[in-house]
Motif scaffolding. Structure first.
Motif, PDB file in Angstrom:
ATOM      1  N   HIS A  61      14.317 -80.870 -90.209  1.00  0.00           N
ATOM      2  CA  HIS A  61      13.885 -80.583 -91.481  1.00  0.00           C
ATOM      3  C   HIS A  61      14.540 -79.055 -91.964  1.00  0.00           C
ATOM      4  CE1 HIS A  61      10.559 -79.027 -89.345  1.00  0.00           C
ATOM      5  NE2 HIS A  61      10.131 -80.134 -89.317  1.00  0.00           N
ATOM      6  N   ARG A  81      13.054 -76.508 -85.877  1.00  0.00           N
ATOM      7  CA  ARG A  81      13.259 -77.427 -84.663  1.00  0.00           C
ATOM      8  C   ARG A  81      14.463 -77.600 -83.975  1.00  0.00           C
ATOM      9  NH1 ARG A  81       9.192 -81.667 -83.562  1.00  0.00           N
ATOM     10  NH2 ARG A  81       7.397 -81.341 -84.531  1.00  0.00           N
ATOM     11  N   HIS A 137      -2.808 -77.272 -88.497  1.00  0.00           N
ATOM     12  CA  HIS A 137      -2.253 -78.463 -88.098  1.00  0.00           C
ATOM     13  C   HIS A 137      -3.155 -79.585 -88.730  1.00  0.00           C
ATOM     14  CE1 HIS A 137       0.710 -81.541 -86.345  1.00  0.00           C
ATOM     15  NE2 HIS A 137      -0.542 -82.175 -86.339  1.00  0.00           N
ATOM     16  N   ASP A 157       8.135 -76.968 -94.239  1.00  0.00           N
ATOM     17  CA  ASP A 157       9.115 -77.817 -93.658  1.00  0.00           C
ATOM     18  C   ASP A 157       9.364 -79.293 -94.399  1.00  0.00           C
ATOM     19  OD1 ASP A 157       7.376 -77.357 -90.222  1.00  0.00           O
ATOM     20  OD2 ASP A 157       8.838 -76.127 -91.326  1.00  0.00           O
ATOM     21  N   HIS A 158       8.073 -79.725 -95.007  1.00  0.00           N
ATOM     22  CA  HIS A 158       8.574 -81.094 -95.516  1.00  0.00           C
ATOM     23  C   HIS A 158       9.111 -81.084 -96.939  1.00  0.00           C
ATOM     24  CE1 HIS A 158       7.219 -82.531 -91.921  1.00  0.00           C
ATOM     25  NE2 HIS A 158       6.130 -81.980 -91.861  1.00  0.00           N
ATOM     26  N   HIS A 217       9.172 -74.285 -89.356  1.00  0.00           N
ATOM     27  CA  HIS A 217       9.403 -74.544 -88.198  1.00  0.00           C
ATOM     28  C   HIS A 217      11.011 -74.986 -87.898  1.00  0.00           C
ATOM     29  CE1 HIS A 217       8.005 -77.375 -84.561  1.00  0.00           C
ATOM     30  NE2 HIS A 217       8.846 -76.664 -84.358  1.00  0.00           N
ATOM     31  N   GLU A 235       7.978 -70.628 -86.776  1.00  0.00           N
ATOM     32  CA  GLU A 235       7.713 -71.586 -85.465  1.00  0.00           C
ATOM     33  C   GLU A 235       8.869 -71.941 -84.890  1.00  0.00           C
ATOM     34  OE1 GLU A 235       5.297 -74.717 -87.489  1.00  0.00           O
ATOM     35  OE2 GLU A 235       3.677 -73.507 -87.380  1.00  0.00           O
ATOM     36  N   THR A 255       5.202 -85.687 -85.295  1.00  0.00           N
ATOM     37  CA  THR A 255       4.914 -84.053 -85.643  1.00  0.00           C
ATOM     38  C   THR A 255       4.331 -83.431 -84.240  1.00  0.00           C
ATOM     39  OG1 THR A 255       3.661 -82.659 -87.000  1.00  0.00           O
ATOM     40  CG2 THR A 255       2.742 -84.631 -86.355  1.00  0.00           C
ATOM     41  N   THR A 256       4.027 -82.192 -84.306  1.00  0.00           N
ATOM     42  CA  THR A 256       3.399 -81.450 -83.158  1.00  0.00           C
ATOM     43  C   THR A 256       2.318 -82.107 -82.628  1.00  0.00           C
ATOM     44  OG1 THR A 256       4.154 -79.353 -84.020  1.00  0.00           O
ATOM     45  CG2 THR A 256       2.447 -79.169 -82.420  1.00  0.00           C
TER      46      THR A 256
HETATM   47  C1  LIG Z   1       2.901 -76.337 -85.142  1.00  0.00           C
HETATM   48  C2  LIG Z   1       2.407 -77.430 -86.350  1.00  0.00           C
HETATM   49  O1  LIG Z   1       1.143 -77.830 -86.232  1.00  0.00           O
HETATM   50  C3  LIG Z   1       3.357 -77.482 -87.160  1.00  0.00           C
HETATM   51  O2  LIG Z   1       3.346 -76.247 -87.989  1.00  0.00           O
HETATM   52  C4  LIG Z   1       4.495 -78.044 -87.084  1.00  0.00           C
HETATM   53  O3  LIG Z   1       5.483 -77.433 -87.962  1.00  0.00           O
HETATM   54  C5  LIG Z   1       4.578 -79.702 -86.974  1.00  0.00           C
HETATM   55  O4  LIG Z   1       5.654 -80.186 -87.026  1.00  0.00           O
HETATM   56  P1  LIG Z   1       6.292 -80.835 -88.271  1.00  0.00           P
HETATM   57  O5  LIG Z   1       6.493 -79.642 -89.641  1.00  0.00           O
HETATM   58  O6  LIG Z   1       7.876 -80.911 -87.929  1.00  0.00           O
HETATM   59  O7  LIG Z   1       5.533 -82.016 -88.684  1.00  0.00           O
END
Ligand SMILES: CC(=O)[C@@H](O)[C@H](O)COP(=O)(O)O
Ligand SMILES: NCC(=O)COP(=O)(O)O
Length: 238
Positions: free
Chosen positions: A50, A45, A191, A9-10, A43, A70, A100-101
């Motif tokens: 992202h 979203r 996480h 994601d990042h 993920h 995700e 974040t989650t």
């Molecule tokens: C569900 C989880 O904990 C992560 O995989 C999620 O992707 C967190 O979101 P961000 O990646 O946007 O921080």
């Protein structure tokens, strides 16, 4: 011994900072796999902060290990998953305002709608994992949805202050793994895991895959993705 799902994601967060085309998460996934990633997690979203749909479509064609999508349990995301067909889907809670989650899904409070989403996806041949806290009621409710997997939220363990608090959260996670296995669920975890706190989680019996992202991308910015993934693999499967 747990396998490693690298959440990229990042990489997309850096790209989206300028709304440009680099760095490309698709290229990052290739390098993560070269470094030993056993899977790629993204993920998608609702707010597309992202990962973009374009990334998921290209990753479907390029990922050689397995692709874990995700997503929130919404009709929009279910339609995307049914079209792109990731190797599995992890249903996660989402709030636009969250950084974040923040926690696991409330499966107890959404038993019926989540069961419908699980059965729609699994009926189409896409296994589902439910991202939940290691709460006995949530684990039991997850099993009732017929989801094949759960992913235990390791955030409280990661944020625990001091040895005693961390050991307490670890015990809760260990109990959650055992309860889930007894109910026939397969168990992943993730996480907030880092190079310094991952060892105890990796040593928990019964966890199949650790999904780890932010800490790996943070290291990759400095030493490169291949090395960052190799370093994490060395910690979780020495
Ligand atoms: C569900 C989880 O904990 C992560 O995989 C999620 O992707 C967190 O979101 P961000 O990646 O946007 O921080
Ligand atoms: N589901 C956890 C995940 O994919 C990565 O979470 P994090 O390591 O970025 O906190």
């Amino acid at each position: 011994m747990a396998t490693l799902g690298v959440n990229i994601d990042h990489v997309a967060t850096i790209r989206q900072a300028r709304r440009t085309v680099e760095p490309d998460p698709v290229a990052a996934a290739v390098l993560a796999e070269l470094g030993g990633a056993d899977g790629i997690t993204v993920h998608l979203r609702e707010d597309r902060r992202h990962i973009q749909e374009r990334d998921v479509r290209l990753l479907r064609q390029t990922v050689r290990t397995h692709l874990n999508l995700e997503m929130a349990a919404t009709s929009e995301m279910v339609a995307i998953a049914l079209e792109i067909r990731p190797d599995y889907v992890t249903l996660v809670p989402e709030r636009r305002e969250e950084v974040t989650t923040e926690g696991g899904l409330d499966v107890v409070g959404q038993q019926e709608p989540l069961t419908q989403v699980v059965q729609t996806l699994q009926g189409a041949g896409i296994p589902v994992s439910l991202f939940i806290d290691a709460d006995p009621a949530q684990v039991a409710a997850a099993a009732k949805t017929t989801a094949q997997f759960i992913e235990l939220h390791t955030g409280r363990y990661a944020e625990a202050k001091g040895e005693a608090a961390q050991q307490q959260e670890l015990a809760i996670l260990a109990q959650g793994v055992q309860q889930a296995k007894a109910l026939g669920l397969r168990v992943n975890a993730g996480h907030g895991l880092t190079y310094t706190n991952v060892g105890a989680i990796a040593r928990l019996d019964g966890i199949e895959e650790l999904n780890i992202g932010h800490t790996i991308i943070s290291r990759a910015v400095l030493v490169g993705m291949v090395q960052a993934v190799r370093d994490m693999k060395a910690l979780i499967s020495p």
